[in-house]
Design a protein around this motif. Structure first.
Motif, PDB file in Angstrom:
ATOM      1  N   LEU A 156       0.825  -1.208   0.000  1.00 33.90           N
ATOM      2  CA  LEU A 156       0.000   0.000   0.000  1.00 33.90           C
ATOM      3  C   LEU A 156       0.858   1.257   0.000  1.00 33.90           C
ATOM      4  O   LEU A 156       0.547   2.236  -0.689  1.00 33.90           O
ATOM      5  CB  LEU A 156      -0.949  -0.016   1.195  1.00 33.90           C
ATOM      6  N   ALA A 157       1.932   1.252   0.782  1.00 36.57           N
ATOM      7  CA  ALA A 157       2.830   2.398   0.791  1.00 36.57           C
ATOM      8  C   ALA A 157       3.435   2.618  -0.590  1.00 36.57           C
ATOM      9  O   ALA A 157       3.609   3.769  -1.038  1.00 36.57           O
ATOM     10  CB  ALA A 157       3.933   2.193   1.831  1.00 36.57           C
ATOM     11  N   HIS A 158       3.741   1.543  -1.284  1.00 35.49           N
ATOM     12  CA  HIS A 158       4.277   1.633  -2.641  1.00 35.49           C
ATOM     13  C   HIS A 158       3.254   2.258  -3.585  1.00 35.49           C
ATOM     14  O   HIS A 158       3.600   3.138  -4.386  1.00 35.49           O
ATOM     15  CB  HIS A 158       4.680   0.241  -3.122  1.00 35.49           C
ATOM     16  N   ILE A 159       2.011   1.829  -3.487  1.00 35.95           N
ATOM     17  CA  ILE A 159       0.967   2.377  -4.366  1.00 35.95           C
ATOM     18  C   ILE A 159       0.789   3.878  -4.111  1.00 35.95           C
ATOM     19  O   ILE A 159       0.639   4.671  -5.051  1.00 35.95           O
ATOM     20  CB  ILE A 159      -0.351   1.615  -4.158  1.00 35.95           C
ATOM     21  N   ILE A 160       0.807   4.283  -2.854  1.00 37.01           N
ATOM     22  CA  ILE A 160       0.712   5.709  -2.530  1.00 37.01           C
ATOM     23  C   ILE A 160       1.863   6.479  -3.177  1.00 37.01           C
ATOM     24  O   ILE A 160       1.661   7.550  -3.771  1.00 37.01           O
ATOM     25  CB  ILE A 160       0.717   5.916  -0.998  1.00 37.01           C
ATOM     26  N   ALA A 161       3.081   5.943  -3.075  1.00 34.70           N
ATOM     27  CA  ALA A 161       4.243   6.616  -3.660  1.00 34.70           C
ATOM     28  C   ALA A 161       4.128   6.701  -5.175  1.00 34.70           C
ATOM     29  O   ALA A 161       4.471   7.726  -5.779  1.00 34.70           O
ATOM     30  CB  ALA A 161       5.517   5.875  -3.265  1.00 34.70           C
ATOM     31  N   VAL A 162       3.625   5.655  -5.803  1.00 33.29           N
ATOM     32  CA  VAL A 162       3.448   5.666  -7.253  1.00 33.29           C
ATOM     33  C   VAL A 162       2.437   6.742  -7.659  1.00 33.29           C
ATOM     34  O   VAL A 162       2.656   7.518  -8.600  1.00 33.29           O
ATOM     35  CB  VAL A 162       2.996   4.282  -7.754  1.00 33.29           C
ATOM     36  N   ALA A 163       1.317   6.804  -6.942  1.00 39.48           N
ATOM     37  CA  ALA A 163       0.291   7.812  -7.254  1.00 39.48           C
ATOM     38  C   ALA A 163       0.861   9.219  -7.129  1.00 39.48           C
ATOM     39  O   ALA A 163       0.600  10.088  -7.971  1.00 39.48           O
ATOM     40  CB  ALA A 163      -0.906   7.624  -6.354  1.00 39.48           C
ATOM     41  N   ARG A 164       1.639   9.450  -6.096  1.00 42.16           N
ATOM     42  CA  ARG A 164       2.239  10.787  -5.909  1.00 42.16           C
ATOM     43  C   ARG A 164       3.214  11.099  -7.033  1.00 42.16           C
ATOM     44  O   ARG A 164       3.282  12.247  -7.509  1.00 42.16           O
ATOM     45  CB  ARG A 164       2.936  10.846  -4.548  1.00 42.16           C
ATOM     46  N   ARG A 165       3.961  10.110  -7.459  1.00 37.54           N
ATOM     47  CA  ARG A 165       4.924  10.345  -8.531  1.00 37.54           C
ATOM     48  C   ARG A 165       4.222  10.727  -9.832  1.00 37.54           C
ATOM     49  O   ARG A 165       4.646  11.676 -10.508  1.00 37.54           O
ATOM     50  CB  ARG A 165       5.768   9.080  -8.746  1.00 37.54           C
ATOM     51  N   PHE A 166       3.148  10.057 -10.139  1.00 42.15           N
ATOM     52  CA  PHE A 166       2.426  10.393 -11.364  1.00 42.15           C
ATOM     53  C   PHE A 166       1.666  11.704 -11.242  1.00 42.15           C
ATOM     54  O   PHE A 166       1.371  12.357 -12.231  1.00 42.15           O
ATOM     55  CB  PHE A 166       1.498   9.248 -11.774  1.00 42.15           C
ATOM     56  N   GLY A 167       1.336  12.092 -10.008  1.00 42.64           N
ATOM     57  CA  GLY A 167       0.676  13.376  -9.822  1.00 42.64           C
ATOM     58  C   GLY A 167       1.607  14.536 -10.063  1.00 42.64           C
ATOM     59  O   GLY A 167       1.192  15.629 -10.413  1.00 42.64           O
TER      60      GLY A 167
END
Length: 226
Positions: free
Chosen positions: A215-226
């Motif tokens: 889940l922490a990884h998914i959050i980081a991915v979303a922030r990166r694409f944002g």
């Protein structure tokens, strides 16, 4: 802006039996949008799960995946009883809107034709976009719940078309988002958010296999694409 990540305590479009045991891992990972389905748990267990999600300070989602009108009405009644923040899914706004009228619930139905369980999005891009425009024009609809990766076609193009048809109302992409590329495609196409359930529980992402790390990884991915 990064798309919102909604963690669904579900596998195969059914709420997992140990959802309450998994919830603390999501909270510890920093997830702030958490939901589950209208099937899979007894009502008392759903009430307890909803209370714990709210107590953790997260936004509470319920997604309706039942296919007939009476089950959809029951899903809306459950959402109202649980006091959810966002009621997702369903295809009958004329059934749902009167049930949640007067509440603060935000309602995001499915555009297009939904078949089977787990749910699949049928039809072509143009017909789904038309459905999205018709739904978004309703005052009682606050956003859309799009099964883009349950569609037999160009999912990123569908997300872009539906976001345009929604005329400023947010679109959450739900179902079968299981890799960074799909999160990036949703963000690039203009989606306001996306859901992940089964893929995180089954450790599909390129991160350690425990749920908190996924889940922490998914959050980081979303922030990166944002």
């Amino acid at each position: 802006m990064a798309p919102e990540f909604v963690f669904m305590l579900t596998r195969g479009d059914v709420t997992i039996a140990d959802a309450r045991r998994r919830l603390p891992h999501a909270v510890a990972a920093g997830v702030r949008h958490i939901g589950f389905k209208d099937i899979g748990l007894p009502r008392a267990e759903m009430m307890a799960l909803a209370a714990e999600i709210r107590a953790a300070g997260a936004t509470l989602y319920l997604e309706m995946v039942s296919l007939d009108a009476e089950s959809e009405a029951e899903g809306a009644r459950i959402g109202a009883e649980l006091g959810v923040d966002v009621l997702m899914g369903g295809v009958r706004p004329h059934v749902v809107e009167p049930i949640i009228a007067g509440t603060s619930i935000r309602y995001y139905p499915f555009p297009g034709e939904i078949v089977g369980h787990p749910s699949v999005l049928a039809g072509d891009l143009a017909s789904i976009a038309r459905s999205a425009a018709e739904l978004a024009a309703r005052g009682g609809v606050h956003g859309l719940d799009l099964l883009a990766y349950r569609f037999d076609g160009d999912a990123p193009a569908l997300v872009a078309a539906v976001c345009q048809a929604a005329a400023g109302k947010p679109v959450i992409v739900a179902g079968s988002i299981d890799c960074e590329e799909r999160i990036g495609a949703c963000a690039a196409a203009g989606a306001a958010g996306f859901t992940v359930g089964t893929a995180a529980l089954d450790a599909a992402f390129a991160a350690p296999p425990d749920l908190r790390a996924q889940l922490a990884h998914i959050i980081a991915v979303a922030r990166r694409f944002g």
